[in-house]
Design a protein around this motif. Structure first.
Motif, PDB file in Angstrom:
ATOM      1  N   SER A  85      83.714 102.985 124.366  1.00 35.53           N
ATOM      2  CA  SER A  85      84.485 101.778 124.071  1.00 35.53           C
ATOM      3  C   SER A  85      84.473 101.596 122.553  1.00 35.53           C
ATOM      4  O   SER A  85      83.629 102.169 121.852  1.00 35.53           O
ATOM      5  N   VAL A  86      85.399 100.800 122.059  1.00 32.79           N
ATOM      6  CA  VAL A  86      85.436 100.549 120.621  1.00 32.79           C
ATOM      7  C   VAL A  86      84.111  99.961 120.160  1.00 32.79           C
ATOM      8  O   VAL A  86      83.539 100.393 119.150  1.00 32.79           O
ATOM      9  N   GLY A 149      93.684 101.226 128.177  1.00 26.51           N
ATOM     10  CA  GLY A 149      94.179  99.883 128.475  1.00 26.51           C
ATOM     11  C   GLY A 149      93.405  98.772 127.790  1.00 26.51           C
ATOM     12  O   GLY A 149      93.621  97.598 128.077  1.00 26.51           O
ATOM     13  N   ASP A 150      92.505  99.129 126.879  1.00 28.51           N
ATOM     14  CA  ASP A 150      91.706  98.115 126.179  1.00 28.51           C
ATOM     15  C   ASP A 150      92.411  97.533 124.963  1.00 28.51           C
ATOM     16  O   ASP A 150      91.950  96.543 124.391  1.00 28.51           O
ATOM     17  N   ASP A 154     101.541  98.512 122.327  1.00 29.58           N
ATOM     18  CA  ASP A 154     102.289  98.527 121.072  1.00 29.58           C
ATOM     19  C   ASP A 154     101.399  98.296 119.845  1.00 29.58           C
ATOM     20  O   ASP A 154     101.897  98.157 118.728  1.00 29.58           O
ATOM     21  N   ALA A 155     100.078  98.312 120.044  1.00 26.95           N
ATOM     22  CA  ALA A 155      99.161  98.096 118.923  1.00 26.95           C
ATOM     23  C   ALA A 155      99.245  99.261 117.943  1.00 26.95           C
ATOM     24  O   ALA A 155      99.395 100.419 118.332  1.00 26.95           O
ATOM     25  N   ASP A 156      99.153  98.965 116.664  1.00 32.94           N
ATOM     26  CA  ASP A 156      99.184  99.975 115.606  1.00 32.94           C
ATOM     27  C   ASP A 156      97.784 100.573 115.479  1.00 32.94           C
ATOM     28  O   ASP A 156      96.912 100.016 114.799  1.00 32.94           O
ATOM     29  N   VAL A 157      97.558 101.706 116.139  1.00 32.62           N
ATOM     30  CA  VAL A 157      96.218 102.287 116.163  1.00 32.62           C
ATOM     31  C   VAL A 157      95.771 102.788 114.782  1.00 32.62           C
ATOM     32  O   VAL A 157      94.568 102.815 114.497  1.00 32.62           O
ATOM     33  N   LEU A 193      83.289  89.919 118.101  1.00 32.74           N
ATOM     34  CA  LEU A 193      84.585  89.770 117.423  1.00 32.74           C
ATOM     35  C   LEU A 193      85.695  90.587 118.082  1.00 32.74           C
ATOM     36  O   LEU A 193      86.846  90.140 118.105  1.00 32.74           O
ATOM     37  N   ILE A 194      85.366  91.764 118.578  1.00 37.47           N
ATOM     38  CA  ILE A 194      86.437  92.657 119.055  1.00 37.47           C
ATOM     39  C   ILE A 194      86.571  92.703 120.575  1.00 37.47           C
ATOM     40  O   ILE A 194      87.534  93.286 121.070  1.00 37.47           O
TER      41      ILE A 194
END
Length: 196
Positions: A85-86, A149-150, A154-157, A193-194
């Protein structure tokens, strides 16, 4: 005359790099002379200059080693299977940084490399290339999170990777310059935070 083995040559080169690392950690790049490195390595002038023609060559080689080690670790984190995970990836990155923040750690040199790269165009290009690689690893972490899916589709990776990576030198500077937070506390704060 017998030929010196490649292993012997590599060991001698590493002996010089280890001596330079100790000198640079203790006195900084600018206050360390080639004579200091020669004395620390306990070698002749000719033996050292056979491998490194100047102090700048030593600085570059040390930078390559320090940043190469970080690049390997960040690549390993980004390629972990199953994907981390991030938050877990960031915790691993902070743990690595924490391990390099002691008196013998690479961060003492990394700070000097950052500063030196601002005045040395050749070193600057090398550091820039490495930091682009670092951001690429963190973008890969974000991309894998997106695929899981986390993160929104459309998120700018690339931007997320840059933001994630930005937390790493931020933590490093706090550890080195201000006895910053423990890596577990920092990781826990980042997780809050994330994590949605």
């Amino acid at each position: 005359m017998p030929r010196v083995s490649d292993a012997h040559l590599a060991a001698r080169r590493q002996q010089i790099l280890d001596a330079a690392f100790r000198c640079f950690s203790r006195n900084g790049f600018h206050a360390t002379s080639m004579q200091d490195v020669i004395a620390e390595a306990n070698l002749s002038v000719g033996a050292v200059y056979r491998y490194f023609k100047s102090k700048q060559d030593l600085v570059t080689a040390i930078a390559e080693g320090v940043l190469g080690k970080a690049n390997e670790m960040f690549a390993e984190i980004a390629e972990e299977e199953p994907p981390l995970s991030v938050a877990d990836a960031m915790e691993r990155a902070f743990e690595f940084v924490d391990g390099e923040s002691g008196p013998d750690g690479a961060l003492r040199i990394a700070l000097q490399v950052w500063a030196e790269s601002l005045r040395d165009p050749v070193l600057h290009e090398f550091v820039k290339e490495k930091y682009v690689q670092f951001r690429t690893h963190f973008a890969a972490i974000a991309r894998r999170a997106q695929q899981a899916g986390d993160l929104p589709p459309d998120a700018d990776v690339e931007a997320i990777g840059a933001a994630l990576y930005g937390m790493v030198p931020g933590f490093a500077l706090q550890r080195m310059l201000a006895d910053g937070p423990d890596h577990k506390a920092y990781a826990a704060a980042v997780r809050l935070l994330i994590t949605p």
